[in-house]
Scaffold this motif. Structure first.
Motif, PDB file in Angstrom:
ATOM      1  N   ILE A 194      -4.878   8.998   4.294  1.00 47.27           N
ATOM      2  CA  ILE A 194      -5.227   7.818   5.098  1.00 47.27           C
ATOM      3  C   ILE A 194      -4.199   6.703   4.948  1.00 47.27           C
ATOM      4  O   ILE A 194      -3.769   6.101   5.945  1.00 47.27           O
ATOM      5  N   ALA A 195      -3.788   6.396   3.720  1.00 49.47           N
ATOM      6  CA  ALA A 195      -2.927   5.243   3.482  1.00 49.47           C
ATOM      7  C   ALA A 195      -1.577   5.340   4.201  1.00 49.47           C
ATOM      8  O   ALA A 195      -1.160   4.362   4.857  1.00 49.47           O
ATOM      9  N   PRO A 196      -0.831   6.454   4.124  1.00 53.23           N
ATOM     10  CA  PRO A 196       0.454   6.503   4.848  1.00 53.23           C
ATOM     11  C   PRO A 196       0.302   6.386   6.357  1.00 53.23           C
ATOM     12  O   PRO A 196       1.115   5.721   7.023  1.00 53.23           O
ATOM     13  N   ALA A 197      -0.746   7.018   6.921  1.00 53.40           N
ATOM     14  CA  ALA A 197      -0.945   6.914   8.373  1.00 53.40           C
ATOM     15  C   ALA A 197      -1.261   5.484   8.773  1.00 53.40           C
ATOM     16  O   ALA A 197      -0.725   4.966   9.767  1.00 53.40           O
ATOM     17  N   LEU A 261      -7.484   3.541  11.576  1.00 50.80           N
ATOM     18  CA  LEU A 261      -7.345   2.366  12.447  1.00 50.80           C
ATOM     19  C   LEU A 261      -7.863   1.104  11.764  1.00 50.80           C
ATOM     20  O   LEU A 261      -7.277   0.026  11.899  1.00 50.80           O
ATOM     21  N   ALA A 262      -8.945   1.244  11.011  1.00 50.22           N
ATOM     22  CA  ALA A 262      -9.494   0.086  10.302  1.00 50.22           C
ATOM     23  C   ALA A 262      -8.519  -0.418   9.246  1.00 50.22           C
ATOM     24  O   ALA A 262      -8.274  -1.625   9.118  1.00 50.22           O
ATOM     25  N   HIS A 263      -7.940   0.499   8.478  1.00 52.62           N
ATOM     26  CA  HIS A 263      -6.976   0.104   7.460  1.00 52.62           C
ATOM     27  C   HIS A 263      -5.693  -0.431   8.087  1.00 52.62           C
ATOM     28  O   HIS A 263      -5.038  -1.319   7.523  1.00 52.62           O
ATOM     29  N   ALA A 264      -5.317   0.108   9.235  1.00 61.75           N
ATOM     30  CA  ALA A 264      -4.134  -0.419   9.927  1.00 61.75           C
ATOM     31  C   ALA A 264      -4.362  -1.858  10.354  1.00 61.75           C
ATOM     32  O   ALA A 264      -3.464  -2.706  10.257  1.00 61.75           O
ATOM     33  N   THR A 323      -2.808  -2.247   0.341  1.00 66.06           N
ATOM     34  CA  THR A 323      -4.088  -2.692   0.887  1.00 66.06           C
ATOM     35  C   THR A 323      -4.963  -1.513   1.279  1.00 66.06           C
ATOM     36  O   THR A 323      -6.167  -1.465   0.968  1.00 66.06           O
ATOM     37  N   SER A 324      -4.372  -0.525   1.961  1.00 65.13           N
ATOM     38  CA  SER A 324      -5.139   0.642   2.388  1.00 65.13           C
ATOM     39  C   SER A 324      -5.554   1.494   1.199  1.00 65.13           C
ATOM     40  O   SER A 324      -6.696   1.974   1.133  1.00 65.13           O
ATOM     41  N   PHE A 325      -4.656   1.667   0.232  1.00 67.01           N
ATOM     42  CA  PHE A 325      -4.939   2.544  -0.905  1.00 67.01           C
ATOM     43  C   PHE A 325      -6.016   1.961  -1.813  1.00 67.01           C
ATOM     44  O   PHE A 325      -6.772   2.709  -2.444  1.00 67.01           O
ATOM     45  N   ASP A 326      -6.095   0.620  -1.886  1.00 69.04           N
ATOM     46  CA  ASP A 326      -7.053  -0.025  -2.794  1.00 69.04           C
ATOM     47  C   ASP A 326      -8.335  -0.478  -2.108  1.00 69.04           C
ATOM     48  O   ASP A 326      -9.254  -0.947  -2.777  1.00 69.04           O
ATOM     49  N   GLU A 327      -8.421  -0.364  -0.800  1.00 70.06           N
ATOM     50  CA  GLU A 327      -9.557  -0.923  -0.058  1.00 70.06           C
ATOM     51  C   GLU A 327     -10.805  -0.053  -0.209  1.00 70.06           C
ATOM     52  O   GLU A 327     -10.737   1.173  -0.175  1.00 70.06           O
ATOM     53  N   VAL A 328     -11.974  -0.707  -0.380  1.00 74.32           N
ATOM     54  CA  VAL A 328     -13.218   0.050  -0.558  1.00 74.32           C
ATOM     55  C   VAL A 328     -14.329  -0.442   0.357  1.00 74.32           C
ATOM     56  O   VAL A 328     -15.182   0.352   0.779  1.00 74.32           O
ATOM     57  N   VAL A 329     -14.346  -1.733   0.716  1.00 73.35           N
ATOM     58  CA  VAL A 329     -15.472  -2.288   1.474  1.00 73.35           C
ATOM     59  C   VAL A 329     -15.518  -1.709   2.883  1.00 73.35           C
ATOM     60  O   VAL A 329     -16.561  -1.217   3.347  1.00 73.35           O
ATOM     61  N   VAL A 330     -14.392  -1.734   3.587  1.00 75.03           N
ATOM     62  CA  VAL A 330     -14.368  -1.268   4.978  1.00 75.03           C
ATOM     63  C   VAL A 330     -14.661   0.227   5.055  1.00 75.03           C
ATOM     64  O   VAL A 330     -15.413   0.685   5.932  1.00 75.03           O
ATOM     65  N   THR A 341     -12.532   7.851  -0.302  1.00 77.17           N
ATOM     66  CA  THR A 341     -11.221   7.571  -0.874  1.00 77.17           C
ATOM     67  C   THR A 341     -11.331   7.337  -2.375  1.00 77.17           C
ATOM     68  O   THR A 341     -12.429   7.321  -2.941  1.00 77.17           O
ATOM     69  N   LEU A 342     -10.190   7.121  -3.006  1.00 78.61           N
ATOM     70  CA  LEU A 342     -10.168   6.934  -4.458  1.00 78.61           C
ATOM     71  C   LEU A 342     -10.947   5.691  -4.892  1.00 78.61           C
ATOM     72  O   LEU A 342     -11.760   5.768  -5.828  1.00 78.61           O
ATOM     73  N   PRO A 343     -10.750   4.521  -4.259  1.00 75.04           N
ATOM     74  CA  PRO A 343     -11.576   3.368  -4.647  1.00 75.04           C
ATOM     75  C   PRO A 343     -13.064   3.601  -4.417  1.00 75.04           C
ATOM     76  O   PRO A 343     -13.895   3.110  -5.190  1.00 75.04           O
ATOM     77  N   TRP A 344     -13.411   4.323  -3.349  1.00 73.98           N
ATOM     78  CA  TRP A 344     -14.822   4.644  -3.091  1.00 73.98           C
ATOM     79  C   TRP A 344     -15.374   5.505  -4.216  1.00 73.98           C
ATOM     80  O   TRP A 344     -16.497   5.285  -4.695  1.00 73.98           O
ATOM     81  N   GLN A 345     -14.611   6.502  -4.657  1.00 77.69           N
ATOM     82  CA  GLN A 345     -15.054   7.357  -5.760  1.00 77.69           C
ATOM     83  C   GLN A 345     -15.207   6.544  -7.044  1.00 77.69           C
ATOM     84  O   GLN A 345     -16.140   6.770  -7.821  1.00 77.69           O
ATOM     85  N   MET A 346     -14.325   5.571  -7.269  1.00 73.14           N
ATOM     86  CA  MET A 346     -14.450   4.702  -8.444  1.00 73.14           C
ATOM     87  C   MET A 346     -15.720   3.858  -8.354  1.00 73.14           C
ATOM     88  O   MET A 346     -16.441   3.686  -9.344  1.00 73.14           O
TER      89      MET A 346
END
Length: 392
Positions: A194-197, A261-264, A323-330, A341-346
Motif C-alpha cells: 500500500i505505502a509505495p503505491a 487512494l486514502a493514503h495518497a 505517513t502511509s506506512f505509519d497511518e492507522v486511523v484511516v 497494515t502493520l500499524p493496524w496489527q500493532m
C-alpha cells in the motif's frame, strides 16, 4: 575555526556556583531515585562545587582530573545502584570534569561575538539547554521502547536481569516472532504493497499541483492550496469518517484501491509543501530559455525543471511514504481485515493481546523512520546547494 573572542580564566565566584547549580540538578534525579529529592539536590550541589574547586585550583590538570572524577563517580554509582548506575556515574563524572574546566578557562565565550553582554551569553546557553531538554523529553519514550524490545521475558517492563545487564535477560525472541508469525508478516506485506503505491500517487499529483500553484496567473490559487493541504490540518478521525461514508457509496470501502487512494490523499499535502518550498528558489528564466531553444513543455519539465526540484520531490515522497506506512486511523475506517497494515496489527495487539512483539516492530519502524529522515536531511542540503548554484 578560530576563536572569535580571546578567552581568559574566570573567578571562582563565577564558575563554582554554576557547577553547583548543575550538580543540584543532577542530584535531583539521583535523590528522587533514592527516595529523598531534597537531600540529592543539596549533596549534588556541595559535591560538584567541591570537585570543581579542587580540580581547577589544586590539581589543575584537565585530562587527569576528568579521568579521576569519572572513575570516582563510576565507583560511587556502582555502589549505589550496580552496573547501570556505575555507567551513568562515569558519564556524569566525565561531563562535570569537562564542564568545570570549560567554565574556568572561559572557553564558553570562545566562539561568541565579543560584544555580547553577560545577559546575552546567559540567554544563548539557556536557550540551548531548553532546546536540549525538549529534545530529551521527546525522544525518551523511544529510548525506553528500544531496549525493552530485547527483553527475554514477555513483559513490558525492565526485568532485574536487564537492569543488571545480565546476558540472560536479553533475547531476540520478539524479533523472531515478528519474522515468523504469519499475522505480522501479512500485515507487513500489506503495508509494503500500500505505502509505495500511495507514495507514487502522492508524488505525481502533489508535484503537478505544486508546479501549477507556483504560477502567479493561476486564479484562486490560495484557496486551492488551502483545500489541497487540508488533510494535514483536519483531524484524522474526521477525514476517516468522511472517506468511509464516501467510499461506501461508490464501492471502494474495504478494497486495496480505496486504502491506497486514502493514503495518497494524506500524503499529497507533504509533497505540495516540500516541492513548493523548492520552487521558491527556482529560476524561471531556465524554462524560458529551454522554450526558446525549441523544447516542448514536457521535455522542459523532465530535462530542466525536474533535476533542480528533484530533492524536494524525493523529500515529499519520503514524508508521504512515512505517513502511509505509519497511518492507522484511516485504514481502520476504509480498510477491511484483508488490508490490515502493520500499524493496524500493532493496534490490535495492544487492544486484544499484550504482545511484546509490538516493541520489536516499533523499534524497526523507528530505525526505518530515522533512516528516511536522514535521507530527507541530506536531500534538503543538496537542494540548498543546487539553489545556490542557480543564476538567481
Amino acid at each position: 575555526m578560530a576563536a572569535l573572542t580571546p578567552i581568559s580564566r574566570t573567578p571562582v565566584s563565577f564558575y563554582v556556583p554554576v557547577v553547583a547549580a548543575a550538580g543540584a540538578f543532577a542530584g535531583l534525579f539521583v535523590g528522587t531515585a533514592q527516595g529523598n529529592s531534597l537531600l540529592g539536590v543539596a549533596l549534588g550541589a556541595v559535591i560538584m562545587a567541591a570537585i570543581a574547586f579542587i580540580i581547577t585550583q589544586v590539581v589543575k590538570a584537565e585530562i587527569r582530573s576528568r579521568w579521576v572524577v569519572g572513575i570516582g563517580m563510576a565507583i560511587a554509582g556502582f555502589a549505589i545502584g550496580g552496573l547501570p548506575a556505575g555507567i551513568i556515574g562515569a558519564l556524569f563524572g566525565w561531563f562535570f570534569g569537562w564542564f568545570s574546566f570549560w567554565l574556568y578557562e572561559g572557553r564558553y565565550r570562545a566562539y561568541l561575538a565579543p560584544y555580547l553582554t553577560s545577559g546575552q551569553v546567559l540567554w544563548h546557553y539557556t536557550f540551548r539547554v531548553i532546546c536540549g531538554a525538549i529534545l530529551v523529553f521527546l525522544i525518551t519514550p523511544i529510548l525506553v521502547v528500544m531496549p525493552l524490545s530485547f527483553n527475554a521475558q514477555n513483559f513490558f517492563t525492565f526485568t532485574p536481569e536487564m537492569l543488571r545487564f545480565d546476558p540472560d535477560g536479553y533475547s531476540l525472541k520478539h524479533y523472531r516472532d515478528f519474522f515468523n508469525n504469519p499475522d505480522w508478516q501479512q500485515a507487513l506485506w500489506n503495508s509494503i504493497k500500500i505505502a509505495p503505491a500511495a507514495t507514487l500517487l502522492s508524488v505525481s499529483f502533489g508535484t503537478l499541483a505544486a508546479i501549477g500553484l507556483s504560477q502567479p496567473h493561476v486564479p484562486f490559487r490560495r484557496a486551492i492550496m488551502a483545500i489541497l493541504i487540508s488533510p494535514m490540518i483536519v483531524p484524522l478521525i474526521i477525514s476517516a469518517a468522511g472517506m468511509y461514508f464516501f467510499y461506501s457509496r461508490i464501492g471502494l470501502q474495504g478494497t486495496y484501491i480505496g486504502v491506497v487512494l486514502a493514503h495518497a490523499a494524506l500524503g499529497i499535502p507533504f509533497v505540495i509543501i516540500t516541492v513548493t518550498a523548492t520552487l521558491v528558489g527556482f529560476d524561471n528564466s531556465l524554462t524560458r530559455a529551454a522554450a526558446n531553444m525549441g523544447a516542448d513543455p514536457v521535455t522542459t519539465f523532465f530535462r530542466v525543471q525536474m533535476p533542480l526540484i528533484l530533492p524536494g520531490v524525493i523529500s515529499g515522497g519520503l514524508f508521504a511514504f512515512i505517513t502511509s506506512f505509519d497511518e492507522v486511523v484511516v485504514v481502520l475506517f476504509v480498510g477491511s481485515a484483508g488490508q490490515k497494515t502493520l500499524p493496524w496489527q500493532m493496534f490490535t495487539g495492544l487492544r486484544e493481546q499484550i504482545s511484546p512483539t509490538i516493541l520489536a516492530v516499533a523499534t524497526i519502524l523507528v530505525v526505518v523512520s530515522i533512516a528516511l529522515l536522514t535521507v530527507v536531511e541530506l536531500l534538503r542540503r543538496r537542494s540548498e546547494r543546487l539553489r545556490g548554484m542557480s543564476p538567481s
